[in-house]
Enzyme design. Structure first.
Site, mmCIF file in Angstrom:
data_model
loop_
_atom_site.group_PDB
_atom_site.id
_atom_site.type_symbol
_atom_site.label_atom_id
_atom_site.label_comp_id
_atom_site.label_asym_id
_atom_site.label_seq_id
_atom_site.Cartn_x
_atom_site.Cartn_y
_atom_site.Cartn_z
ATOM 1 N N THR A 1 -37.437 115.141 18.978
ATOM 2 C CA THR A 1 -36.703 114.621 17.819
ATOM 3 C C THR A 1 -37.438 114.915 16.526
ATOM 4 O O THR A 1 -36.825 115.064 15.471
ATOM 5 C CB THR A 1 -36.484 113.105 18.002
ATOM 6 O OG1 THR A 1 -35.638 112.918 19.128
ATOM 7 C CG2 THR A 1 -35.850 112.465 16.791
ATOM 8 N N THR B 1 -40.275 112.052 22.271
ATOM 9 C CA THR B 1 -40.798 110.737 22.654
ATOM 10 C C THR B 1 -40.487 110.388 24.114
ATOM 11 O O THR B 1 -41.185 109.566 24.705
ATOM 12 C CB THR B 1 -40.201 109.620 21.765
ATOM 13 O OG1 THR B 1 -38.775 109.619 21.911
ATOM 14 C CG2 THR B 1 -40.591 109.791 20.311
ATOM 15 N N ASP B 2 -39.449 111.017 24.691
ATOM 16 C CA ASP B 2 -38.969 110.545 25.999
ATOM 17 C C ASP B 2 -40.007 110.670 27.115
ATOM 18 O O ASP B 2 -40.120 109.780 27.961
ATOM 19 C CB ASP B 2 -37.699 111.308 26.399
ATOM 20 C CG ASP B 2 -36.496 110.889 25.564
ATOM 21 O OD1 ASP B 2 -36.562 109.831 24.909
ATOM 22 O OD2 ASP B 2 -35.494 111.622 25.558
HETATM 23 N N1 ASP Z 1 -34.854 113.218 23.552
HETATM 24 C C1 ASP Z 1 -35.894 113.374 22.564
HETATM 25 C C2 ASP Z 1 -37.064 114.036 23.227
HETATM 26 O O1 ASP Z 1 -37.740 113.384 23.972
HETATM 27 C C3 ASP Z 1 -36.222 112.043 22.011
HETATM 28 C C4 ASP Z 1 -37.310 112.024 20.981
HETATM 29 O O2 ASP Z 1 -38.051 112.951 20.782
HETATM 30 O O3 ASP Z 1 -37.429 110.951 20.345
HETATM 31 O O4 ASP Z 1 -37.309 115.204 23.015
#
Ligand code: ASP
Length: 341
Positions: A25, A105-106
């Site tokens: 993200t 973040t995932d």
């Molecule tokens: N789906 C995204 C990822 O993990 C979520 C994020 O980065 O916050 O790449």
């Protein structure tokens, strides 16, 4: 995976920090500035991220490199091999003072722990990410990137293992977990708390990680990743998933148990059979904080299970894969690994 490096040169006296981008993200693009949930992760390149933070030039000479452009929910394990190889190569270069990795973040907590156990040097390695895409109002990525580079450039970050800098907090890779689906304060280190803080260019460490990591870890990244899956205990659970995984030939299973790693009798019977057949079974908890006591809510010695201690199921899977890949297979030796790392 690789694209040409770009280098932003500020004063040669400043630390040189490599920024490896993998997507997420933090590199996400949405159709408009008010979209914070519907966007494409990993759409923007590393130069966009670095150029969005002119203040970087006053704290470091940044070498920017695109290693991948993925949504980290789709992460495949060879990316960890690529990261370790690139980090160790960069760290061997005397000109590099630290490394920052931008990530989704995932699965950040899994990547951070995998690197914490397998990179083999003392130079700072700092992961960061964002909850809001780069195109959003009040995007959190630019400040998180600035703070991550600040931490990577700080001499006190050396030898602390892999760090996560997020929302002004500095976390240990082993402890950090994502705890919010939407909030910018999305990462916490349950029970143990942060290692320190970064704000307005200042870095303060309050504690150090006590378990072995990086140079002191005996675990090396392997080329093949043993199949290890996760099953969960809940009301009315069946043994279908365990039986299917065993039939598919998994080397290990992590169970996300209830409470202190307790397991529904139906699932426990299936897991005990799996353990007898040579599948490594690790007992963790789905609760989200606390630890799983050995021989506590289940008799690990009698059932042939390993207790995950304070690792959540996802980090327990990382450690189990690495232990198996490094030739650790007996239940007692696996328990010793979980007691150590
Ligand atoms: N789906 C995204 C990822 O993990 C979520 C994020 O980065 O916050 O790449």
């Amino acid at each position: 995976m690789n694209s040409p490096n770009t280098s932003s040169d500020a004063s040669p006296a400043l630390p040189r920090i490599a920024v490896l981008a993998t997507g997420g993200t933090i590199a996400g693009a949405a159709p408009d500035a008010t979209s914070t949930a519907g966007y494409q992760a990993g759409a923007l390149g590393v130069n966009f991220l670095v150029d969005a933070v002119p203040a970087l030039a006053s704290i470091a000479r940044v070498d920017a490199e695109q290693l991948a452009s993925i949504d980290s929910k789709d992460l495949a394990l060879p990316l960890w091999n690529a990261l370790v190889a690139r980090i160790d190569a960069l760290a061997a270069d005397d000109a590099i003072d630290g490394i920052v990795i931008t990530h989704g973040t995932d699965t950040l907590e899994e990547t951070a722990y995998a690197l914490h156990l397998t990179v083999k040097h003392d130079k700072p390695v700092v992961l960061t990410a964002a909850m809001r895409p780069a195109t959003a109002l009040s995007s959190d990525g630019p400040l998180n990137l600035l703070n991550a580079v600040t931490v990577a450039a700080h001499p006190g970050s050396r030898g602390q293992g892999v760090l996560v800098a997020f929302n002004n907090k500095i976390h240990c890779a082993r402890d950090v977990v994502k705890t919010s689906t939407y909030a910018v304060d999305a990462f916490h280190s349950p029970e143990l708390g942060v290692l320190g803080w970064v704000q307005d260019g200042r870095v303060e460490f309050a504690r150090r990680a006590t378990r072995p990591h990086t140079r002191d870890s005996q675990l090396a990244i392997g080329n093949a990743w043993p199949a290890v899956e996760i099953v969960t205990s809940y009301a009315g659970v069946s043994r279908t998933a365990v039986d299917a995984f065993v039939a598919a030939g998994v080397r290990g299973l992590v169970v996300a148990g209830t409470g202190n790693g307790s397991i529904h009798a139906t699932l426990q019977a299936a897991l005990a059979e799996a353990a007898k057949r040579g599948v490594a079974v690790v007992r963790a908890s789905r609760v989200g904080s606390g630890h799983v006591m050995k021989n506590g809510a289940a008799n690990d010695d009698a059932l042939g299970f390993v207790s995950a201690g304070s690792l959540n199921p996802f980090k327990a899977r990382v450690l189990l894969m690495l232990a198996l890949a490094n030739g650790v297979t007996s239940r007692d030796a696996l328990q010793a690994i979980f007691d150590t790392y």
